[in-house]
Design a protein around this motif. Structure first.
Motif, PDB file in Angstrom:
ATOM      1  N   GLY A 336     -15.457 -44.757 -41.675  1.00  0.00           N
ATOM      2  CA  GLY A 336     -16.042 -43.569 -40.817  1.00  0.00           C
ATOM      3  C   GLY A 336     -15.667 -41.987 -41.053  1.00  0.00           C
ATOM      4  O   GLY A 336     -15.641 -41.517 -40.205  1.00  0.00           O
ATOM      5  N   CYS A 381     -22.703 -34.652 -30.275  1.00  0.00           N
ATOM      6  CA  CYS A 381     -22.244 -36.339 -30.350  1.00  0.00           C
ATOM      7  C   CYS A 381     -23.648 -37.054 -29.790  1.00  0.00           C
ATOM      8  O   CYS A 381     -23.769 -38.327 -30.397  1.00  0.00           O
ATOM      9  N   PRO A 385     -24.978 -40.705 -32.594  1.00  0.00           N
ATOM     10  CA  PRO A 385     -26.124 -42.099 -31.937  1.00  0.00           C
ATOM     11  C   PRO A 385     -27.621 -42.326 -32.209  1.00  0.00           C
ATOM     12  O   PRO A 385     -28.228 -43.452 -31.899  1.00  0.00           O
ATOM     13  N   ILE A 397     -22.924 -41.550 -42.017  1.00  0.00           N
ATOM     14  CA  ILE A 397     -21.817 -41.792 -42.185  1.00  0.00           C
ATOM     15  C   ILE A 397     -21.703 -42.990 -43.538  1.00  0.00           C
ATOM     16  O   ILE A 397     -22.556 -43.525 -43.992  1.00  0.00           O
ATOM     17  N   ARG A 411     -25.460 -48.086 -33.749  1.00  0.00           N
ATOM     18  CA  ARG A 411     -25.189 -47.794 -32.237  1.00  0.00           C
ATOM     19  C   ARG A 411     -23.734 -48.789 -32.366  1.00  0.00           C
ATOM     20  O   ARG A 411     -23.109 -48.750 -31.272  1.00  0.00           O
ATOM     21  N   ILE A 414     -20.626 -47.385 -33.403  1.00  0.00           N
ATOM     22  CA  ILE A 414     -19.933 -46.118 -33.165  1.00  0.00           C
ATOM     23  C   ILE A 414     -19.949 -47.161 -31.230  1.00  0.00           C
ATOM     24  O   ILE A 414     -20.586 -47.343 -29.809  1.00  0.00           O
ATOM     25  N   ILE A 495     -16.155 -45.771 -35.020  1.00  0.00           N
ATOM     26  CA  ILE A 495     -16.512 -44.765 -34.678  1.00  0.00           C
ATOM     27  C   ILE A 495     -15.957 -43.966 -32.792  1.00  0.00           C
ATOM     28  O   ILE A 495     -16.786 -45.528 -32.439  1.00  0.00           O
ATOM     29  N   ILE A 497     -16.472 -42.071 -29.817  1.00  0.00           N
ATOM     30  CA  ILE A 497     -16.631 -40.591 -29.304  1.00  0.00           C
ATOM     31  C   ILE A 497     -16.378 -41.163 -27.727  1.00  0.00           C
ATOM     32  O   ILE A 497     -16.632 -41.346 -26.912  1.00  0.00           O
ATOM     33  N   SER A 526     -12.297 -40.340 -34.745  1.00  0.00           N
ATOM     34  CA  SER A 526     -12.588 -39.978 -32.939  1.00  0.00           C
ATOM     35  C   SER A 526     -12.857 -38.532 -33.178  1.00  0.00           C
ATOM     36  O   SER A 526     -12.806 -37.370 -33.578  1.00  0.00           O
TER      37      SER A 526
END
Length: 579
Positions: A336, A381, A385, A397, A411, A414, A495, A497, A526
């Motif tokens: 993360g 944000c 992804p 990442i 994805r 996340i 992770i 969002i 986060s």
């Protein structure tokens, strides 16, 4: 030819059905062509024999003809039933290809295109293509066989009269080709206009609560009437063009009969044509003209199907600009650690949203973005992804550039909780289970408990089997939000969002959900977007984003001491609101 080649490939899985359909079409054509020949032979030869021979032979001839027409019956049945099945299967394949391709297209495509138009391509366009797929080859094949076969036989009866017939037919073909070109544009416009109608309906019905709350039914009716009347005008144009096409061809058919009567009378008087041959000639003229009628009527179907397939191809040939690289790796064992390195992003050449953005987020930390609407918080944000790709710079990442890993693994790592929650039509169980396909009942319940909504669900008569309605209309905003949080609990990503996840809720709902989010964020990296600054006081770092970049950053206490932008926003919300 390019469109034709793409159309042909959909026949490949159904070669057996296609060739059997064509074989049956061949049999049907041969039966229709053979009857006048049989009748001519019988009238000239067999019926002239003595009574006993005729009576004895006619039984066998009758049986032979009956068998011939029984064979035609089965062939006709195959064409009408399994031919349509083949068309339906091709339609299904095309719809699958289109839907799968739409799923691959990035957010930018949906920013530019309307859902109603996409639905039009998935439903009405593909139905017209299906009809063309079945009737097209069959109609053309049968018609070509009948026209060619009858033409050869007509030549054998009388060459001069057939050449006159041929001359009229050439003019008829020239007329048809010219009209056909004009109709192509009109029918393509038809498809666009009906898509506009679908778009208007979909937009109005999806926003029906807003429409009624503003008492704007009359406004929506006017908008619908405009698109509906535009479609009507386009249909009127198409029917006028079709009218000219059909009436023109009907005139030429009349000229064909006229030429046969006049030339036939002349040739009979000259002694070069027998009256009996003229009768057979007239039978073959019908066989010659009927397929022309079929082709004329088929033209409308062809134009609709062709226009629909061109629109289909336009979507299929739209290349998704966010795809896996050929050597993309799976993103595994995600810790993360996130870094934005000199990130720039623009939606088009002139509109830069993010400029030279640099931050590092350590694993397990919570970072909050605050700032005015339109400052680029949600866009930042959305880059993580890869809903959009960075214009310049890179995002990593655990040190890996996100463009170097597979989209699926990225994805899956996340979890996103948005302000505008989408609830699917179905049950509460279905909506929570969307976070993890194939989740067990125990996992779903555990996720609901984590999101503080299990007790509410159990208070309902049907519990987890409660139907929530379209877009979750039977649930409150807070309930929908907690279901969306339960999805992410079930997904269990490293992770997280949180995009203004509590901004649209009342204080009591916010308190419930804030507890759920704190539980969800524990141990995860986060990123929080928040307008309510009370929800981010405990964030490890708060970043103020304004005018395409970072204005200041620090924790809550540090930023208040600086008395900068964050201090101004905080006072606006808590101390100086009335002033």
């Amino acid at each position: 030819m390019k469109v034709f080649k793409k159309f042909i490939k959909y026949y490949k899985p159904y070669k057996f059905l296609f060739f059997t359909d064509m074989f049956c079409a061949l049999i049907v054509s041969l039966v229709d062509l053979s009857f006048p020949i049989i009748l001519s032979y019988l009238s000239k030869n067999f019926f002239m024999k003595n009574r006993e021979v005729v009576l004895r032979g006619i039984i066998y001839i009758g049986i032979g003809l009956a068998v011939m027409y029984i064979v035609k019956y089965f062939c006709q049945y195959f064409i009408a039933s399994w031919g349509h099945v083949m068309g339906a299967k091709m339609e299904t394949d095309m719809r699958q290809d289109l839907f799968y391709h739409l799923q691959m297209l990035p957010f930018s495509y949906y920013d530019e295109n309307n859902t109603g138009e996409m639905m039009s391509k998935l439903v009405s366009d593909l139905f017209d293509i299906s009809e063309l797929a079945h009737h097209g080859p069959e109609n053309i094949f049968i018609s070509a066989l009948k026209i060619l076969g009858s033409f050869v036989i007509l030549l054998m009866i009388n060459v001069k009269m057939t050449l006159i017939l041929m001359l009229v037919t050439v003019f008829m073909v020239i007329f048809s080709v010219n009209k056909n070109r004009k109709m192509q544009k009109i029918f393509f416009d038809n498809r666009k206009k009906i898509a506009s109608v679908n778009s208007s309906v979909q937009d109005s019905l999806e926003g029906i609560r807003v429409v009624k709350s503003f008492a704007n039914e009359a406004v929506e009716q006017k908008k619908f009437d405009a698109s509906n009347n535009n479609y009507l005008k386009s249909k009127v144009k198409s029917y006028k063009a079709m009218g000219q096409f059909i009436a023109g061809n009907s005139l030429f058919q009349g000229m064909l009969y006229l030429s046969i009567i006049v030339s036939g009378a002349v040739f009979i008087k000259q002694g070069t044509l027998k009256i009996s041959d003229l009768a057979v000639y007239a039978l073959y003229i019908n066989i010659f003209i009927n397929p022309i009628d079929v082709l004329i009527n088929f033209m409308e179907q062809f134009q609709k199907g062709y226009a629909g397939f061109k629109r289909f191809i336009e979507v299929i040939e739209t290349k998704p600009n966010i795809i896996d690289k050929p050597n993309a790796e799976e993103l595994k064992n995600v810790k993360g650690n996130i870094e934005f390195k000199n990130v720039c992003f623009r939606y088009d050449e002139t509109h830069e949203v993010i400029h030279n953005f640099n931050i590092k987020i350590e694993k397990g930390k919570t970072v909050a973005f605050v700032g005015p609407s339109g400052g680029g918080k949600t866009t930042i944000c959305s880059l993580l992804p890869r809903f959009y790709d960075v214009t310049e710079g890179a995002i990593t990442i655990d040190g890996k550039d996100i463009r170097e890993v597979t989209l699926n693994s990225l994805r899956n790592a996340i979890g996103v909780v948005q302000q505008d929650v989408y609830i699917f039509s179905g049950t509460i169980r279905d909506n929570i289970a969307y976070g993890k396909y194939g989740a067990t009942e125990e996992e779903i319940i555990e996720a609901a408990k984590g999101a503080n909504i299990h007790d509410y669900i159990m208070s309902l008569e049907d519990g987890y089997d409660t139907f929530v309605g379209e877009r979750g209309v039977k649930l409150s905003g807070g309930q929908k939000q907690r279901i969306s949080i339960a999805r992410v609990f079930l997904k269990n990503p490293p992770i997280l969002i949180l995009d203004e996840a509590t901004s649209a809720l009342d204080n009591e709902s916010e308190r419930y959900i804030q507890k759920s989010l704190e539980k969800l964020s524990h141990g995860r990296t986060s990123i929080v977007i928040a307008h309510r600054l009370s929800t981010i006081r405990n964030a490890d770092e708060i970043i103020v984003i304004k005018d395409r970049g970072i204005k200041e950053k620090g924790n809550h206490e540090e930023l208040l001491k600086r008395e900068g932008v964050y201090y101004y926003y905080y006072n606006m919300q808590f101390d100086g609101l009335e002033a």
